[in-house]
Design an enzyme around this catalytic site. Structure first.
Site, PDB file in Angstrom:
ATOM      1  N   LYS A 199      -2.784  -1.277  14.664  1.00  0.00           N
ATOM      2  CA  LYS A 199      -1.891  -0.239  15.192  1.00  0.00           C
ATOM      3  C   LYS A 199      -2.137  -0.030  16.690  1.00  0.00           C
ATOM      4  CE  LYS A 199      -2.518   2.598  11.591  1.00  0.00           C
ATOM      5  NZ  LYS A 199      -2.429   2.010  10.257  1.00  0.00           N
TER       6      LYS A 199
ATOM      7  N   LYS B  34      -5.711  10.666   0.859  1.00  0.00           N
ATOM      8  CA  LYS B  34      -5.691   9.347   1.491  1.00  0.00           C
ATOM      9  C   LYS B  34      -6.949   8.622   1.033  1.00  0.00           C
ATOM     10  CE  LYS B  34      -6.034   7.413   6.189  1.00  0.00           C
ATOM     11  NZ  LYS B  34      -6.093   7.754   7.626  1.00  0.00           N
TER      12      LYS B  34
ATOM     13  N   ASP C  39     -10.870  -0.359   6.955  1.00  0.00           N
ATOM     14  CA  ASP C  39     -10.042  -1.564   6.784  1.00  0.00           C
ATOM     15  C   ASP C  39     -10.786  -2.809   7.284  1.00  0.00           C
ATOM     16  OD1 ASP C  39      -8.081   0.225   6.008  1.00  0.00           O
ATOM     17  OD2 ASP C  39      -6.728  -0.197   7.697  1.00  0.00           O
TER      18      ASP C  39
ATOM     19  N   SER D 203     -12.122   2.025  11.399  1.00  0.00           N
ATOM     20  CA  SER D 203     -11.501   2.062  10.074  1.00  0.00           C
ATOM     21  C   SER D 203     -12.256   1.207   9.063  1.00  0.00           C
ATOM     22  CB  SER D 203     -10.060   1.561  10.165  1.00  0.00           C
ATOM     23  OG  SER D 203      -9.482   1.492   8.879  1.00  0.00           O
TER      24      SER D 203
ATOM     25  N   GLU E   8       0.834  -1.214   0.000  1.00  0.00           N
ATOM     26  CA  GLU E   8       0.000   0.000   0.000  1.00  0.00           C
ATOM     27  C   GLU E   8       0.865   1.259   0.000  1.00  0.00           C
ATOM     28  OE1 GLU E   8      -0.925   2.053   3.161  1.00  0.00           O
ATOM     29  OE2 GLU E   8      -0.762   0.522   4.716  1.00  0.00           O
TER      30      GLU E   8
ATOM     31  N   ASP F 246     -15.465   6.086  15.285  1.00  0.00           N
ATOM     32  CA  ASP F 246     -14.372   6.032  14.303  1.00  0.00           C
ATOM     33  C   ASP F 246     -13.823   4.609  14.236  1.00  0.00           C
ATOM     34  OD1 ASP F 246     -12.209   6.292  12.652  1.00  0.00           O
ATOM     35  OD2 ASP F 246     -11.391   8.064  13.654  1.00  0.00           O
TER      36      ASP F 246
ATOM     37  N   VAL G 242      -5.287   0.439   3.466  1.00  0.00           N
ATOM     38  CA  VAL G 242      -5.477  -1.013   3.414  1.00  0.00           C
ATOM     39  C   VAL G 242      -6.767  -1.343   2.658  1.00  0.00           C
ATOM     40  CG1 VAL G 242      -5.996  -3.062   4.818  1.00  0.00           C
ATOM     41  CG2 VAL G 242      -4.090  -1.554   5.449  1.00  0.00           C
TER      42      VAL G 242
HETATM   43  N1  PSU Z   1       0.591   0.839   8.556  1.00  0.00           N
HETATM   44  C1  PSU Z   1       1.561   1.689   8.978  1.00  0.00           C
HETATM   45  N2  PSU Z   1       1.341   3.031   8.829  1.00  0.00           N
HETATM   46  C2  PSU Z   1       0.189   3.529   8.259  1.00  0.00           C
HETATM   47  C3  PSU Z   1      -0.819   2.612   7.799  1.00  0.00           C
HETATM   48  C4  PSU Z   1      -0.560   1.274   7.970  1.00  0.00           C
HETATM   49  O1  PSU Z   1       2.589   1.262   9.502  1.00  0.00           O
HETATM   50  O2  PSU Z   1       0.038   4.753   8.154  1.00  0.00           O
HETATM   51  C5  PSU Z   1      -2.095   3.169   7.158  1.00  0.00           C
HETATM   52  C6  PSU Z   1      -2.833   2.107   6.311  1.00  0.00           C
HETATM   53  O3  PSU Z   1      -3.003   2.642   5.016  1.00  0.00           O
HETATM   54  C7  PSU Z   1      -4.158   1.923   7.012  1.00  0.00           C
HETATM   55  C8  PSU Z   1      -4.383   3.298   7.559  1.00  0.00           C
HETATM   56  O4  PSU Z   1      -5.174   1.484   6.141  1.00  0.00           O
HETATM   57  O5  PSU Z   1      -3.090   3.613   8.092  1.00  0.00           O
HETATM   58  C9  PSU Z   1      -5.488   3.346   8.585  1.00  0.00           C
HETATM   59  O6  PSU Z   1      -6.068   4.618   8.576  1.00  0.00           O
HETATM   60  P1  PSU Z   1      -7.501   4.846   9.298  1.00  0.00           P
HETATM   61  O7  PSU Z   1      -7.254   4.536  10.752  1.00  0.00           O
HETATM   62  O8  PSU Z   1      -7.818   6.309   9.072  1.00  0.00           O
HETATM   63  O9  PSU Z   1      -8.477   3.932   8.645  1.00  0.00           O
HETATM   64 MN    MN Z   2     -11.326   6.545  10.684  1.00  0.00          MN
END
Ligand code: PSU
Ligand code: MN
Length: 324
Positions: free
Chosen positions: A179, A98, A162, A160, A37, A158, A118
């Site tokens: 994460k 993004k 994903d 994701s 990604e 919130d 993702v």
């Molecule tokens: N893994 C990392 N750093 C990142 C991400 C993944 O080490 O920044 C990214 C991926 O693209 C994942 C996104 O889909 O963070 C999640 O963002 P959000 O929480 O806004 O869905």
């Molecule tokens: Mn989000």
């Protein structure tokens, strides 16, 4: 197959893909390919580590017998297999969007550069015919998503995209765990509800992203890449329609210790609450804040875990190709 009406959605997506010749040739010959990604390049890491990790992850995939396909968006096209110059552009251009499932059409219609998260990367990989994908850490249920947290006066909801994508798109995603900025137990519950197998590799704990451990038991484990390949092949053969999440711990020598990470995350989340950071900006903001607070130690772990996941995904794709 783009003949039946039922395939019109996949066909429309397929028509929006620009697949790099090397990737297309590997797919046609059924040689192993790994999707990577681009949001972690544009939004997740500071420059120049962002470019270094993009290159190192591709090299790790190659060294393990597979072809890398880093995915991003430019000029209304979804590019599967960005070249070196495009990777640098994504890492260094301001205002890169993004793109996740809810913003994928906006990103394609917008006409500029967008990086895929993702969820968006899974969508493109599945349509291209790529079954294995490596990232750093997946997005999930944010702390405070489901209840009052810190100074926020309401649940943020919130969660994701994903997680929904893992439930509906059949791609094996290799990560180092959700994460560590997230509510990890709630993320695991959500994935269970939505029917996504979550499998730790070589450990019975969910890897803690920057840290090897999280203190949270893994729903399931496999010992090694061979066992992971058998599981992915079975999951695919059963046709359940969902993805599968494989969680590989960061190498011990590169981890950022769990206790220190927890303290940094707690402070970063309190700062985000105070600053009113929400929505798609929240994850990049928290990662950058933790990077600052840890003097770059979290970035070193983040780079190492991404490259390690790419290595594992290369081995997994090669093992799967060998089984056919
Ligand atoms: N893994 C990392 N750093 C990142 C991400 C993944 O080490 O920044 C990214 C991926 O693209 C994942 C996104 O889909 O963070 C999640 O963002 P959000 O929480 O806004 O869905
Ligand atoms: Mn989000």
């Amino acid at each position: 197959m783009h003949t039946s009406a039922g395939n019109s959605a996949a066909s429309g997506l397929h028509d929006a893909l620009d697949i790099a010749p090397e990737v297309a040739a590997a797919l046609a010959a059924r040689r192993p390919v790994v999707a990577l990604e681009s949001t972690l390049i544009s939004h997740g890491l500071p420059y120049p580590q962002s470019v270094q990790v993009a290159r190192a992850a591709e090299a790790a995939v190659r060294e393990n017998g597979a072809i890398p396909a880093t995915i991003g968006i430019n000029a209304g096209r979804i590019i599967v297999g960005l070249d070196g110059a495009q990777l640098v552009t994504l890492a260094t251009t301001g205002g890169v969007m993004k793109a996740a499932r809810p913003s994928l059409s906006l990103a394609v219609a917008g006409g500029g550069w967008a990086a895929t998260t993702v969820s968006a990367t899974m969508i493109a990989a599945a349509v291209a015919g790529i079954g294995v994908f490596a990232t750093g850490g997946i997005g999930g249920v944010h702390r405070g998503a489901l209840g009052i947290h810190g100074s926020s006066a309401r649940p943020t909801l919130d969660i994701s995209s994903d997680l929904e994508e893992l439930a509906r798109t059949p791609v094996a995603v290799v990560c180092a765990g959700p994460k560590a900025i997230l509510d990890v137990p709630a993320t695991l519950e959500y994935l269970e509800t939505r029917g996504v197998p979550v499998v730790a590799v070589g450990t019975d704990e969910i890897p803690g992203f920057w840290s090897q451990k999280s203190g949270i038991p893994a729903p399931a484990s496999v010992q090694d890449v061979a066992a992971a390949a058998r599981l992915v092949a079975t999951h695919t053969a059963l046709g359940l329609g969902s993805g599968l999440l494989l969680c590989v711990p960061v190498p011990a020598a590169d981890e950022y210790p769990l206790a220190e990470a927890r303290a940094a995350v707690d402070r970063a989340i309190a700062d985000a609450d105070a600053a009113g950071i929400e929505g798609p900006a929240l994850t990049p903001w928290l990662l950058a804040r933790v990077a600052d607070m840890t003097g770059g130690a979290s970035v070193r772990a983040n780079v190492a875990l991404i490259v390690n996941n790419a290595r594992f995904a290369g081995q997994l794709a090669a093992a799967l190709a060998g089984m056919k």
